[in-house]
Motif scaffolding. Structure first.
Motif, PDB file in Angstrom:
ATOM      1  N   VAL A   1       0.871  -1.179   0.000  1.00 16.80           N
ATOM      2  CA  VAL A   1       0.000   0.000   0.000  1.00 16.80           C
ATOM      3  C   VAL A   1       0.902   1.221   0.000  1.00 16.80           C
ATOM      4  O   VAL A   1       1.724   1.389   0.908  1.00 16.80           O
ATOM      5  CB  VAL A   1      -0.930   0.034   1.221  1.00 16.80           C
ATOM      6  CG1 VAL A   1      -1.727   1.340   1.246  1.00 16.80           C
ATOM      7  CG2 VAL A   1      -1.868  -1.152   1.228  1.00 16.80           C
ATOM      8  N   ILE A   2       0.772   2.062  -1.039  1.00 20.03           N
ATOM      9  CA  ILE A   2       1.581   3.266  -1.150  1.00 20.03           C
ATOM     10  C   ILE A   2       0.680   4.471  -0.897  1.00 20.03           C
ATOM     11  O   ILE A   2      -0.258   4.728  -1.660  1.00 20.03           O
ATOM     12  CB  ILE A   2       2.233   3.380  -2.552  1.00 20.03           C
ATOM     13  CG1 ILE A   2       3.016   2.104  -2.884  1.00 20.03           C
ATOM     14  CG2 ILE A   2       3.127   4.604  -2.627  1.00 20.03           C
ATOM     15  CD1 ILE A   2       4.176   1.822  -1.960  1.00 20.03           C
ATOM     16  N   PHE A   3       0.958   5.196   0.191  1.00 19.78           N
ATOM     17  CA  PHE A   3       0.253   6.443   0.466  1.00 19.78           C
ATOM     18  C   PHE A   3       0.976   7.565  -0.282  1.00 19.78           C
ATOM     19  O   PHE A   3       2.123   7.887   0.029  1.00 19.78           O
ATOM     20  CB  PHE A   3       0.224   6.743   1.958  1.00 19.78           C
ATOM     21  CG  PHE A   3      -0.725   5.891   2.735  1.00 19.78           C
ATOM     22  CD1 PHE A   3      -2.082   6.195   2.782  1.00 19.78           C
ATOM     23  CD2 PHE A   3      -0.275   4.771   3.415  1.00 19.78           C
ATOM     24  CE1 PHE A   3      -2.961   5.404   3.507  1.00 19.78           C
ATOM     25  CE2 PHE A   3      -1.153   3.981   4.142  1.00 19.78           C
ATOM     26  CZ  PHE A   3      -2.502   4.299   4.175  1.00 19.78           C
ATOM     27  N   MET A   4       0.310   8.139  -1.269  1.00 20.00           N
ATOM     28  CA  MET A   4       0.879   9.247  -2.060  1.00 20.00           C
ATOM     29  C   MET A   4       0.208  10.530  -1.576  1.00 20.00           C
ATOM     30  O   MET A   4      -0.966  10.773  -1.856  1.00 20.00           O
ATOM     31  CB  MET A   4       0.620   9.001  -3.538  1.00 20.00           C
ATOM     32  CG  MET A   4       1.154  10.068  -4.450  1.00 20.00           C
ATOM     33  SD  MET A   4       0.619   9.758  -6.130  1.00 20.00           S
ATOM     34  CE  MET A   4       0.184  11.414  -6.617  1.00 20.00           C
ATOM     35  N   VAL A   5       0.937  11.354  -0.808  1.00 23.00           N
ATOM     36  CA  VAL A   5       0.336  12.456  -0.066  1.00 23.00           C
ATOM     37  C   VAL A   5       0.828  13.801  -0.576  1.00 23.00           C
ATOM     38  O   VAL A   5       1.997  13.968  -0.946  1.00 23.00           O
ATOM     39  CB  VAL A   5       0.616  12.311   1.445  1.00 23.00           C
ATOM     40  CG1 VAL A   5      -0.023  11.038   1.977  1.00 23.00           C
ATOM     41  CG2 VAL A   5       2.107  12.315   1.737  1.00 23.00           C
TER      42      VAL A   5
ATOM     43  N   ASP B   1       6.751  20.856  -4.622  1.00 24.72           N
ATOM     44  CA  ASP B   1       7.547  21.238  -5.791  1.00 24.72           C
ATOM     45  C   ASP B   1       8.328  20.046  -6.330  1.00 24.72           C
ATOM     46  O   ASP B   1       8.583  19.936  -7.531  1.00 24.72           O
ATOM     47  CB  ASP B   1       8.542  22.343  -5.429  1.00 24.72           C
ATOM     48  CG  ASP B   1       7.839  23.666  -5.216  1.00 24.72           C
ATOM     49  OD1 ASP B   1       6.789  23.872  -5.846  1.00 24.72           O
ATOM     50  OD2 ASP B   1       8.317  24.475  -4.410  1.00 24.72           O
ATOM     51  N   ASN B   2       8.732  19.169  -5.424  1.00 23.30           N
ATOM     52  CA  ASN B   2       9.516  17.990  -5.759  1.00 23.30           C
ATOM     53  C   ASN B   2       8.746  16.746  -5.334  1.00 23.30           C
ATOM     54  O   ASN B   2       7.695  16.822  -4.710  1.00 23.30           O
ATOM     55  CB  ASN B   2      10.876  18.037  -5.051  1.00 23.30           C
ATOM     56  CG  ASN B   2      11.597  19.337  -5.297  1.00 23.30           C
ATOM     57  OD1 ASN B   2      11.604  19.837  -6.412  1.00 23.30           O
ATOM     58  ND2 ASN B   2      12.194  19.903  -4.238  1.00 23.30           N
TER      59      ASN B   2
ATOM     60  N   THR C   1       2.555  21.700  -6.697  1.00 26.88           N
ATOM     61  CA  THR C   1       1.988  20.345  -6.711  1.00 26.88           C
ATOM     62  C   THR C   1       2.510  19.551  -7.906  1.00 26.88           C
ATOM     63  O   THR C   1       1.994  19.680  -9.026  1.00 26.88           O
ATOM     64  CB  THR C   1       0.446  20.410  -6.769  1.00 26.88           C
ATOM     65  OG1 THR C   1      -0.024  21.305  -5.766  1.00 26.88           O
ATOM     66  CG2 THR C   1      -0.161  19.046  -6.565  1.00 26.88           C
ATOM     67  N   ALA C   2       3.509  18.704  -7.688  1.00 30.09           N
ATOM     68  CA  ALA C   2       4.045  17.815  -8.728  1.00 30.09           C
ATOM     69  C   ALA C   2       3.327  16.472  -8.652  1.00 30.09           C
ATOM     70  O   ALA C   2       3.941  15.430  -8.370  1.00 30.09           O
ATOM     71  CB  ALA C   2       5.548  17.650  -8.558  1.00 30.09           C
ATOM     72  N   LEU C   3       2.037  16.490  -8.919  1.00 28.68           N
ATOM     73  CA  LEU C   3       1.227  15.282  -8.742  1.00 28.68           C
ATOM     74  C   LEU C   3       1.515  14.224  -9.800  1.00 28.68           C
ATOM     75  O   LEU C   3       1.591  13.027  -9.490  1.00 28.68           O
ATOM     76  CB  LEU C   3      -0.256  15.669  -8.756  1.00 28.68           C
ATOM     77  CG  LEU C   3      -1.271  14.597  -8.377  1.00 28.68           C
ATOM     78  CD1 LEU C   3      -2.490  15.247  -7.724  1.00 28.68           C
ATOM     79  CD2 LEU C   3      -1.733  13.774  -9.576  1.00 28.68           C
ATOM     80  N   GLY C   4       1.664  14.638 -11.060  1.00 26.27           N
ATOM     81  CA  GLY C   4       1.863  13.670 -12.140  1.00 26.27           C
ATOM     82  C   GLY C   4       3.088  12.796 -11.945  1.00 26.27           C
ATOM     83  O   GLY C   4       2.998  11.555 -12.004  1.00 26.27           O
ATOM     84  N   PRO C   5       4.290  13.381 -11.737  1.00 25.25           N
ATOM     85  CA  PRO C   5       5.476  12.540 -11.499  1.00 25.25           C
ATOM     86  C   PRO C   5       5.330  11.632 -10.290  1.00 25.25           C
ATOM     87  O   PRO C   5       5.774  10.475 -10.309  1.00 25.25           O
ATOM     88  CB  PRO C   5       6.592  13.571 -11.307  1.00 25.25           C
ATOM     89  CG  PRO C   5       6.101  14.801 -11.973  1.00 25.25           C
ATOM     90  CD  PRO C   5       4.628  14.810 -11.802  1.00 25.25           C
ATOM     91  N   ALA C   6       4.715  12.131  -9.202  1.00 25.95           N
ATOM     92  CA  ALA C   6       4.535  11.297  -8.012  1.00 25.95           C
ATOM     93  C   ALA C   6       3.611  10.130  -8.292  1.00 25.95           C
ATOM     94  O   ALA C   6       3.817   9.020  -7.771  1.00 25.95           O
ATOM     95  CB  ALA C   6       3.981  12.147  -6.869  1.00 25.95           C
TER      96      ALA C   6
ATOM     97  N   LEU D   1      -4.357  21.402  -7.804  1.00 27.91           N
ATOM     98  CA  LEU D   1      -4.259  21.100  -9.216  1.00 27.91           C
ATOM     99  C   LEU D   1      -2.807  20.801  -9.577  1.00 27.91           C
ATOM    100  O   LEU D   1      -1.893  21.526  -9.154  1.00 27.91           O
ATOM    101  CB  LEU D   1      -4.777  22.294 -10.032  1.00 27.91           C
ATOM    102  CG  LEU D   1      -5.023  22.087 -11.516  1.00 27.91           C
ATOM    103  CD1 LEU D   1      -6.168  21.112 -11.735  1.00 27.91           C
ATOM    104  CD2 LEU D   1      -5.343  23.422 -12.183  1.00 27.91           C
ATOM    105  N   ALA D   2      -2.577  19.740 -10.324  1.00 26.29           N
ATOM    106  CA  ALA D   2      -1.220  19.398 -10.747  1.00 26.29           C
ATOM    107  C   ALA D   2      -0.649  20.534 -11.598  1.00 26.29           C
ATOM    108  O   ALA D   2      -1.230  20.906 -12.618  1.00 26.29           O
ATOM    109  CB  ALA D   2      -1.234  18.085 -11.528  1.00 26.29           C
ATOM    110  N   ASN D   3       0.487  21.088 -11.193  1.00 19.66           N
ATOM    111  CA  ASN D   3       1.043  22.234 -11.917  1.00 19.66           C
ATOM    112  C   ASN D   3       2.553  22.183 -12.072  1.00 19.66           C
ATOM    113  O   ASN D   3       3.170  23.182 -12.460  1.00 19.66           O
ATOM    114  CB  ASN D   3       0.644  23.549 -11.232  1.00 19.66           C
ATOM    115  CG  ASN D   3       0.933  23.552  -9.738  1.00 19.66           C
ATOM    116  OD1 ASN D   3       1.818  22.828  -9.268  1.00 19.66           O
ATOM    117  ND2 ASN D   3       0.177  24.353  -8.992  1.00 19.66           N
ATOM    118  N   VAL D   4       3.180  21.035 -11.784  1.00 22.26           N
ATOM    119  CA  VAL D   4       4.627  20.889 -11.931  1.00 22.26           C
ATOM    120  C   VAL D   4       4.919  19.553 -12.593  1.00 22.26           C
ATOM    121  O   VAL D   4       4.354  18.524 -12.204  1.00 22.26           O
ATOM    122  CB  VAL D   4       5.351  20.975 -10.566  1.00 22.26           C
ATOM    123  CG1 VAL D   4       6.851  20.724 -10.737  1.00 22.26           C
ATOM    124  CG2 VAL D   4       5.124  22.327  -9.918  1.00 22.26           C
TER     125      VAL D   4
END
Length: 780
Positions: free
Chosen positions: A239-243, A330-331, A389-394, A417-420
């Motif tokens: 289970v991966i919590f992506m926060v 950001d990262n 928010t670097a949501l896509g890469p995460a 909103l994903a913006n990075v």
């Protein structure tokens, strides 16, 4: 398999009904069951005659004037509205004769002071004919559209049966060389002319040679073939919590009471909470009345507390579960199970897709939660807010990590909103937005093929573009929820308590060659007789539906001569000698058959890693009586199909088509309910109440779309006037056609709010249990 009726409905030509804008508007609001007189147009003549013979004591007049049938009533019950009475017959007045002159009075001399034309020119003035009535304006015809009337040719496939496989059999089945139907209990072996034996496929009539493997296959309707055995073992999936730890996660919520004061906080959160409490105390000094205690909790604090509680529960009950943590602002920071140094991902690395996937695959899997729970909890509470928010890469990194253990879960928790980096959604031009949408489409396919389930939780009141993020969850069998931050613990529990039954699941339904699937086409654009649904991950509530139609024979060309006419069916056929008079009428390809076979093939990987194939074969009787199939309809299956179909069209921006599809099914259920008496009213109410949320939201979305600049009046019932792109996809080795969205549909999709997307994705996973009588409605 669960059918929508006891019989397959056979027809020569599809029935159509007229749908108006008024019908669509009424369907978006709850309407009671229509009275018998209004719905008699949908009933056969025999049933109308029965209604005409209903005794007066069996009728109840309500406040609306309808006369619902109450077969169980023994006496008439009248409320505050009396039964409607017919108006008295009009009697032409007889002209009076003057006794002195013997002449009859004219029509205008018969007017009295109470008559409408008496005072046309004043009393005593010479009477003249009344003026002509004003010319009526022509009534504008209400926009309407002919649409196929819904029928009961629908099948629901439920995957809860995968928990207990039936009649295990080692090895693989034998498939037809033409349609890929499996040899089953309904198959028959017959001798051929040369002394050998053949299996004539009951689906496509292909003559297949009999092999030795056919003799060993059990004669059961439900078989599970073990293609490859598994390794066994306990539940050690991940289970991966992506926060999200961006700056917006510092937004606080005032929580009444002191129940949350004892929760564990990080240093920054504790300082902020103490400062806010001090301000509240100063304010209370100058406030009269009772003092109210209040605790301020940020979104990050609520998320940390919810994750910590779930870690504690898994340590107690699922000690072998592997739990990891990925944080992003950001990262992207890969924390894992907390026993190693975090690995940062920043800069140009946030846009290199293949490097991110490689990093996720080589990152060590988390250790069992029973060994690292305390360490991981410390890492969770060390997180602080800040940045974008670097949501896509995460997301793609978390999916790559979880893919090391098929059956693992990724839980995304974000408020922005994903913006990075990859998958940026804060773009205005269509080109970049389409690329971002394609990225999440790709991540969904990647997660599904790797056996990873992705669930998405977003915060209420924020725009996170759930329509794109939810696409990943929808493809992998995950959940989509827009939640209150204070209820994150409950949402985490719902996701983690929903066990995965199987991964890499695909369901293939094979029909007789005389039937076809309405929504599936091959590479040439022709309807096919077998369709596959790639489900990916399934749980006990997973369900999908199929709708099929009946093929008709091609209309034969007729050549008339002096002897009554002869026909040519195809160009290469010889002219028949006997005359054929009905050759121009279409005929069903299953005409004359009494029963039809159906076969479901479910390929899946069990929790023990074994590759399995479950084959379920059954047949169903055929009827040409629509009234009979509707009378024996399974409303729960029809409801699940209506909800799933409408939601599927809604997420593509096709609001008008979605509304029409839901409406024609509602009319079918209405006709069914009218035949069931009081019981039918309850069934109809349950159906309408369950479907009401999406119908209301579709009404609002469709109305808003039609009010956009450039919309035409003719768009009342139709969605698009531009053509969609067509491209080819592969399902296994089979080619099929998939139509993309039109430009107008893409524009509409971009304007779908998070609240609407949340509802649409939930209804895409609608089940027949939701439409059962006395069942609770779906929690939105």
């Amino acid at each position: 398999m669960e059918f929508a009726s006891t019989h397959v409905y056979n027809y020569d030509e599809s029935d159509e009904e007229e749908i108006t804008e008024k019908d669509l508007d009424l369907s978006s609001h709850y309407q009671p069951l229509r009275c018998a007189q209004e719905s008699s147009q949908y009933m056969p003549l025999g049933f109308q005659a029965n209604l005409a013979g209903v005794a007066q004591s069996e009728v109840i007049y309500d406040n609306t004037g309808c006369r619902p049938i109450q077969n169980q009533r023994q006496e008439a019950i009248y409320d505050n509205l009396k039964a409607p009475e017919p108006p008295p017959p009009r009697v032409k007045p007889k002209p009076k004769r003057n006794k002195d002159t013997g002449e009859y009075a004219s029509a205008y001399e018969m007017l009295r002071p109470g008559d409408p034309y008496y005072y046309i020119q004043g009393e005593g003035a010479p009477q003249q004919p009344p003026p002509l009535p004003p010319m009526r304006k022509p009534v504008k015809k209400e926009p309407s559209k002919k649409h196929r009337r819904a029928d009961t040719n629908v099948i629901a496939v439920k995957f809860d049966m995968l928990v207990n496989p039936s009649h295990l059999h080692a090895g693989s089945p034998v498939f037809c060389s033409n349609c890929e139907a499996a040899f089953s209990a309904v198959s028959r072996i017959t001798p051929s002319g040369d002394g050998a034996q053949i299996w004539k496929c009951e689906f496509c009539d292909k003559r297949n040679p009999v092999t030795a493997a056919m003799q060993s296959i059990p004669k059961e309707d439900d078989l599970t073939f073990t293609i490859q055995p598994g390794s066994g073992g306990g539940d050690d999936t991940a289970v991966i919590f992506m926060v999200d730890i961006s700056g917006s996660m510092s937004v606080t919520t005032a929580v009444p009471g002191t129940s949350l004061k004892d929760q564990r906080l990080n240093d920054a959160g504790a300082a902020l909470s103490a400062y806010k409490e001090e301000l509240a105390e100063q304010e209370d000094r100058y406030t009269t009345g009772p003092k109210t205690e209040c605790t301020y909790v940020s979104r990050l604090q609520a998320m940390q507390s919810a994750i910590d509680q779930q870690l504690w529960k898994m340590e107690k009950s699922l000690g072998n579960k592997r739990v990891g943590l990925v944080a992003f602002n950001d990262n992207v920071t890969v924390i894992g199970d907390g026993s190693q140094e975090p690995v940062p991902l920043e800069g140009a690395g946030l846009t290199d897709e293949q490097s991110i996937i490689s990093l996720g695959k080589i990152f060590p899997l988390p250790a069992p939660i029973s060994e690292v729970r305390r360490c991981l909890s410390d890492k969770v509470f060390s997180l602080t807010e800040g940045g974008q928010t670097a949501l896509g890469p995460a997301l793609i990194l978390s999916v790559a990590m979880a893919s090391q253990k098929p059956g693992s879960k990724v839980i995304v928790c974000t408020d922005g909103l994903a913006n990075v980096g990859l998958g940026k959604l804060d773009v205005t031009d269509d080109e970049h937005y389409d690329k971002a949408s394609e990225f999440y489409e790709y991540v969904g396919h990647y997660a599904r093929d790797s056996g990873t389930c992705v669930s998405v939780l977003t915060m209420e009141g924020e725009d996170c573009r759930v329509i794109e993020l939810g696409n990943v969850a929808d493809k992998t069998g995950g959940q989509v929820s827009v939640v209150d931050p204070m209820k994150l613990n409950e949402e985490f529990a719902n996701i983690l308590d929903d066990p995965i039954l199987a991964t890499n699941v695909s369901a293939k339904l094979v029909l007789h060659k005389g039937l076809y699937f309405r929504d599936d086409e091959n590479v040439d654009g022709e309807h096919v007789s077998h369709a596959t649904r790639n489900m990916g991950i399934v749980n006990k509530d997973s369900e999908t539906t199929f709708e099929f139609g009946v093929r008709t024979k091609p209309i034969r060309e007729v050549i008339y001569d002096n002897f009554g006419g002869m026909t040519i069916t195809h160009k290469d056929d010889e002219v028949k000698v006997e005359p054929v008079y009905d050759s121009v009428n279409p005929k069903s390809m299953i005409e004359g058959m009494e029963r039809l076979p159906f076969q479901l093939q479910i390929w899946f990987m069990g929790r023990n890693g074994a590759q399995n194939l479950r084959v379920i074969t059954m047949d169903r009787p055929i009827t040409k009586d629509r009234h009979f199939t509707e009378m024996n309809a399974n409303v729960a299956v029809l409801g699940a199909h209506a909800a799933q179909s409408a939601a599927k069209l809604a997420v593509e921006g096709l609001y008008g088509e979605a509304r029409i599809n839901a409406l024609v099914t509602q009319k079918l259920v209405e006709r069914h309910a009218l035949q069931q008496g009081d019981e039918g009213e309850d069934v109809y109410q349950t159906f309408v109440a369950t479907l009401a949320p999406i119908q209301s939201e579709l009404y609002r979305a469709h109305t808003s779309a039609r009010r956009q600049p450039g919309a035409r009046p003719s768009e009342d019932l139709e969605d698009d006037d531009d053509e969609a792109a067509v491209y080819t996809v592969f399902v296994g080795n089979q080619k099929s056609v998939k139509r993309g969205m039109t430009k107008k549909a893409k524009k509409r999709r971009q304007k779908i709010t998070d609240k609407q997307a949340n509802l649409f994705y939930k209804m895409k996973n609608a089940t027949s249990n939701m439409f059962q009588k006395h069942k609770g409605q779906m929690k939105m």
